[in-house]
Design a protein around this motif. Structure first.
Motif, PDB file in Angstrom:
ATOM      1  N   ASN A   1      30.626  53.552  41.290  1.00 43.09           N
ATOM      2  CA  ASN A   1      29.375  53.574  40.536  1.00 43.09           C
ATOM      3  C   ASN A   1      29.297  52.510  39.440  1.00 43.09           C
ATOM      4  N   LYS A   2      30.338  51.681  39.318  1.00 41.32           N
ATOM      5  CA  LYS A   2      30.346  50.593  38.345  1.00 41.32           C
ATOM      6  C   LYS A   2      30.884  49.328  39.004  1.00 41.32           C
ATOM      7  N   VAL A   3      30.472  48.180  38.447  1.00 42.94           N
ATOM      8  CA  VAL A   3      30.989  46.884  38.895  1.00 42.94           C
ATOM      9  C   VAL A   3      31.620  46.202  37.696  1.00 42.94           C
ATOM     10  N   LEU A   4      32.835  45.687  37.884  1.00 41.95           N
ATOM     11  CA  LEU A   4      33.545  44.950  36.838  1.00 41.95           C
ATOM     12  C   LEU A   4      33.174  43.481  36.935  1.00 41.95           C
ATOM     13  N   PHE A   5      32.803  42.891  35.791  1.00 38.96           N
ATOM     14  CA  PHE A   5      32.423  41.482  35.723  1.00 38.96           C
ATOM     15  C   PHE A   5      33.293  40.751  34.706  1.00 38.96           C
ATOM     16  N   HIS A   6      33.530  39.473  34.971  1.00 43.83           N
ATOM     17  CA  HIS A   6      34.101  38.560  33.978  1.00 43.83           C
ATOM     18  C   HIS A   6      32.925  37.833  33.366  1.00 43.83           C
ATOM     19  N   LYS A   7      32.693  38.060  32.088  1.00 49.07           N
ATOM     20  CA  LYS A   7      31.578  37.427  31.383  1.00 49.07           C
ATOM     21  C   LYS A   7      32.161  36.270  30.581  1.00 49.07           C
ATOM     22  N   LYS A   8      31.898  35.044  31.057  1.00 51.86           N
ATOM     23  CA  LYS A   8      32.437  33.847  30.422  1.00 51.86           C
ATOM     24  C   LYS A   8      31.540  33.412  29.270  1.00 51.86           C
ATOM     25  N   SER A   9      32.166  32.887  28.231  1.00 52.36           N
ATOM     26  CA  SER A   9      31.368  32.364  27.124  1.00 52.36           C
ATOM     27  C   SER A   9      30.857  30.978  27.501  1.00 52.36           C
ATOM     28  N   CYS A  10      29.694  30.632  26.976  1.00 48.59           N
ATOM     29  CA  CYS A  10      29.111  29.315  27.231  1.00 48.59           C
ATOM     30  C   CYS A  10      29.781  28.293  26.331  1.00 48.59           C
ATOM     31  N   LYS A  11      29.881  27.047  26.795  1.00 48.33           N
ATOM     32  CA  LYS A  11      30.437  25.987  25.951  1.00 48.33           C
ATOM     33  C   LYS A  11      29.598  25.854  24.697  1.00 48.33           C
TER      34      LYS A  11
ATOM     35  N   MET B   1      30.315  30.603  20.289  1.00 48.29           N
ATOM     36  CA  MET B   1      31.512  31.149  19.649  1.00 48.29           C
ATOM     37  C   MET B   1      31.915  32.498  20.231  1.00 48.29           C
ATOM     38  N   ASP B   2      31.182  33.003  21.219  1.00 45.92           N
ATOM     39  CA  ASP B   2      31.553  34.271  21.850  1.00 45.92           C
ATOM     40  C   ASP B   2      32.865  34.127  22.597  1.00 45.92           C
ATOM     41  N   ARG B   3      33.526  35.236  22.778  1.00 43.16           N
ATOM     42  CA  ARG B   3      34.760  35.285  23.566  1.00 43.16           C
ATOM     43  C   ARG B   3      34.411  35.622  25.013  1.00 43.16           C
ATOM     44  N   ASP B   4      35.268  35.203  25.934  1.00 43.72           N
ATOM     45  CA  ASP B   4      35.171  35.715  27.296  1.00 43.72           C
ATOM     46  C   ASP B   4      35.440  37.216  27.219  1.00 43.72           C
ATOM     47  N   SER B   5      34.882  37.978  28.151  1.00 41.98           N
ATOM     48  CA  SER B   5      35.146  39.409  28.146  1.00 41.98           C
ATOM     49  C   SER B   5      35.030  39.964  29.554  1.00 41.98           C
ATOM     50  N   LEU B   6      35.656  41.106  29.739  1.00 38.52           N
ATOM     51  CA  LEU B   6      35.488  41.885  30.959  1.00 38.52           C
ATOM     52  C   LEU B   6      34.519  43.005  30.614  1.00 38.52           C
ATOM     53  N   VAL B   7      33.542  43.242  31.493  1.00 36.69           N
ATOM     54  CA  VAL B   7      32.559  44.290  31.236  1.00 36.69           C
ATOM     55  C   VAL B   7      32.333  45.117  32.496  1.00 36.69           C
ATOM     56  N   TRP B   8      32.063  46.393  32.298  1.00 40.18           N
ATOM     57  CA  TRP B   8      31.640  47.273  33.375  1.00 40.18           C
ATOM     58  C   TRP B   8      30.123  47.332  33.349  1.00 40.18           C
ATOM     59  N   TYR B   9      29.495  47.236  34.518  1.00 40.61           N
ATOM     60  CA  TYR B   9      28.057  47.439  34.653  1.00 40.61           C
ATOM     61  C   TYR B   9      27.880  48.745  35.406  1.00 40.61           C
ATOM     62  N   ASP B  10      27.259  49.727  34.776  1.00 43.37           N
ATOM     63  CA  ASP B  10      27.019  51.026  35.393  1.00 43.37           C
ATOM     64  C   ASP B  10      25.778  50.924  36.278  1.00 43.37           C
ATOM     65  N   LEU B  11      25.943  51.131  37.587  1.00 40.51           N
ATOM     66  CA  LEU B  11      24.838  50.982  38.541  1.00 40.51           C
ATOM     67  C   LEU B  11      23.755  52.033  38.350  1.00 40.51           C
ATOM     68  N   GLY B  12      24.099  53.195  37.826  1.00 36.28           N
ATOM     69  CA  GLY B  12      23.111  54.252  37.610  1.00 36.28           C
ATOM     70  C   GLY B  12      22.311  54.051  36.331  1.00 36.28           C
ATOM     71  N   SER B  13      23.000  53.895  35.214  1.00 37.16           N
ATOM     72  CA  SER B  13      22.320  53.779  33.918  1.00 37.16           C
ATOM     73  C   SER B  13      21.916  52.347  33.585  1.00 37.16           C
ATOM     74  N   GLU B  14      22.442  51.379  34.340  1.00 33.88           N
ATOM     75  CA  GLU B  14      22.187  49.949  34.122  1.00 33.88           C
ATOM     76  C   GLU B  14      22.659  49.491  32.744  1.00 33.88           C
ATOM     77  N   ARG B  15      23.701  50.125  32.241  1.00 35.72           N
ATOM     78  CA  ARG B  15      24.260  49.760  30.940  1.00 35.72           C
ATOM     79  C   ARG B  15      25.516  48.926  31.124  1.00 35.72           C
ATOM     80  N   VAL B  16      25.735  48.022  30.165  1.00 32.98           N
ATOM     81  CA  VAL B  16      26.909  47.162  30.165  1.00 32.98           C
ATOM     82  C   VAL B  16      27.860  47.650  29.080  1.00 32.98           C
ATOM     83  N   GLU B  17      29.149  47.802  29.458  1.00 33.98           N
ATOM     84  CA  GLU B  17      30.154  48.302  28.527  1.00 33.98           C
ATOM     85  C   GLU B  17      31.352  47.354  28.534  1.00 33.98           C
ATOM     86  N   LYS B  18      31.740  46.870  27.353  1.00 34.10           N
ATOM     87  CA  LYS B  18      32.888  45.969  27.251  1.00 34.10           C
ATOM     88  C   LYS B  18      34.188  46.705  27.525  1.00 34.10           C
TER      89      LYS B  18
END
Length: 163
Positions: A108-118, A121-138
């Motif tokens: 019910n969730k998909v794990l993503f690698h969210k890369k920071s743009c050049k 100043m954001d960090r790269d992060s791993l996030v879960w995307y919940d397919l039901g609630s459509e919420r993103v969780e670090k």
């Protein structure tokens, strides 16, 4: 089935082609894309996700949106399923900065690698995307550098050099 797939991008054309190479029969074939690929201009990429063929797409018409599709049964056009469609600008699955990696154990969730743009100043992060609630969780992992790459490794009993 063991396939290697890639997109063929034609210059000055909206339509792209997805080609599959069957490692057993050593045959090439065209894999039909979902209908959205034929109708709109999108930045499309192909990946593997949870054993499925996966397409990510970013559309830039009136507003920016991102989609994630999987093909449930390889080679069957009707089996393409859109899992995610979002307009969250900081989370677009079709962008080069948000890469799908895996499904959760219950699917019910998909794990993503969210890369920071050049320049960002954001960090790269791993996030879960919940397919039901459509919420993103670090996913909090201590000690990771600001930027990193993620590579998936799948063990195989198929020898690369089979003489």
């Amino acid at each position: 089935m063991f396939y290697i797939c890639w997109l063929i991008k034609f210059p000055n054309r909206v339509i792209e082609a997805l080609v599959g190479f069957d490692l057993r029969s050593e045959e090439l074939s065209l894999v039909e894309l979902p209908d959205f690929c034929l109708d709109v201009e999108a930045n499309v990429d192909v990946k593997a996700l949870g054993g499925y063929l996966c397409l990510t797409a970013t559309h830039r018409d009136m507003f920016v949106s991102g989609d994630l599709w999987i093909m449930k049964e390889y080679g069957v056009k009707e089996s393409w399923v859109k899992l995610i469609s979002t307009t969250q600008l900081d989370f677009l699955p079709g962008s080069p900065f948000v890469v799908p990696l895996a499904f959760s154990k219950n699917g019910n969730k998909v794990l993503f690698h969210k890369k920071s743009c050049k320049g960002n100043m954001d960090r790269d992060s791993l996030v879960w995307y919940d397919l039901g609630s459509e919420r993103v969780e670090k996913v909090g992992i201590e000690g990771l550098p600001l930027a990193y790459d993620v590579y998936l490794y799948v063990e195989s009993l198929i020898p690369l050099n089979d003489n």
